[in-house]
Scaffold this motif. Structure first.
Motif, PDB file in Angstrom:
ATOM      1  N   PRO A  58      -1.641  13.539 -35.197  1.00 60.43           N
ATOM      2  CA  PRO A  58      -0.766  12.561 -34.463  1.00 60.43           C
ATOM      3  C   PRO A  58      -1.480  12.569 -33.143  1.00 60.43           C
ATOM      4  N   ASP A  59      -0.983  11.708 -32.287  1.00 59.87           N
ATOM      5  CA  ASP A  59      -1.581  11.779 -30.768  1.00 59.87           C
ATOM      6  C   ASP A  59      -0.844  13.178 -30.134  1.00 59.87           C
ATOM      7  N   LEU A  60      -1.745  13.765 -29.605  1.00 61.78           N
ATOM      8  CA  LEU A  60      -1.744  15.120 -29.181  1.00 61.78           C
ATOM      9  C   LEU A  60      -1.859  15.335 -27.667  1.00 61.78           C
ATOM     10  N   GLY A  61      -1.795  14.076 -26.834  1.00 61.85           N
ATOM     11  CA  GLY A  61      -2.237  14.122 -25.462  1.00 61.85           C
ATOM     12  C   GLY A  61      -3.568  14.190 -25.033  1.00 61.85           C
ATOM     13  N   ASP A  62      -3.804  13.622 -23.846  1.00 64.94           N
ATOM     14  CA  ASP A  62      -5.077  13.772 -23.290  1.00 64.94           C
ATOM     15  C   ASP A  62      -5.684  15.199 -22.981  1.00 64.94           C
ATOM     16  N   GLY A  63      -6.646  15.336 -23.611  1.00 61.22           N
ATOM     17  CA  GLY A  63      -7.474  16.843 -23.364  1.00 61.22           C
ATOM     18  C   GLY A  63      -6.948  17.804 -24.508  1.00 61.22           C
ATOM     19  N   TYR A  64      -6.014  17.441 -25.198  1.00 63.39           N
ATOM     20  CA  TYR A  64      -5.521  18.593 -26.025  1.00 63.39           C
ATOM     21  C   TYR A  64      -6.384  18.943 -27.219  1.00 63.39           C
ATOM     22  N   LEU A  65      -6.856  18.050 -27.798  1.00 67.89           N
ATOM     23  CA  LEU A  65      -7.713  18.358 -28.717  1.00 67.89           C
ATOM     24  C   LEU A  65      -9.011  19.033 -28.528  1.00 67.89           C
TER      25      LEU A  65
END
Length: 125
Positions: A58-65
């Motif tokens: 899912p979308d994890l937010g900017d920079g999290y991955l």
């Protein structure tokens, strides 16, 4: 003598701190999802990149991955292969991203989790 930061440097530092705080606020569930994806891909293919995870996470937010991947690298679970590929994310405009592989430690963890899952399935049957 200590050099004074310019206004631009102070703003950039503030923005970086805000991004790191946002990344740190993500739940353990997000971290667990990334770890599972990395261990699954690593156990089933020789090499992988963040491109492989975009369709399954899912979308994890900017920079999290990227931060989560870096954490797995620091922990010795994955290692950079030395190869780079273009990003498939439209937001990144095709910049180059790292290609990873599981380390011996990562393969051991993946095998342990796979064995535990198999035992749970057998017990449930």
């Amino acid at each position: 003598m200590t050099r004074r930061l310019s206004v631009a440097e102070r703003l950039a530092s503030t923005e970086k701190d805000a991004l790191l705080d946002d990344i740190a606020r993500h739940s353990e569930w997000d971290r667990f999802l990334v770890e599972q994806a990395v261990l699954h891909f690593g156990a089933n293919v020789t090499e992988f990149s963040c491109n492989d995870f975009r369709g399954v996470l899912p979308d994890l937010g900017d920079g999290y991955l990227g931060a989560a991947i870096n954490s797995l690298r620091t922990a010795g679970i994955i290692a950079h292969t030395g190869r780079m590929v273009p990003s498939t994310s439209a937001d990144t405009h095709g910049h180059r991203i790292a290609v990873w592989e599981l380390t011996d430690k990562g393969r051991h963890i993946a095998a342990q989790r796979r064995n535990a899952r198999d035992q749970q399935r057998r017990a449930a049957a």
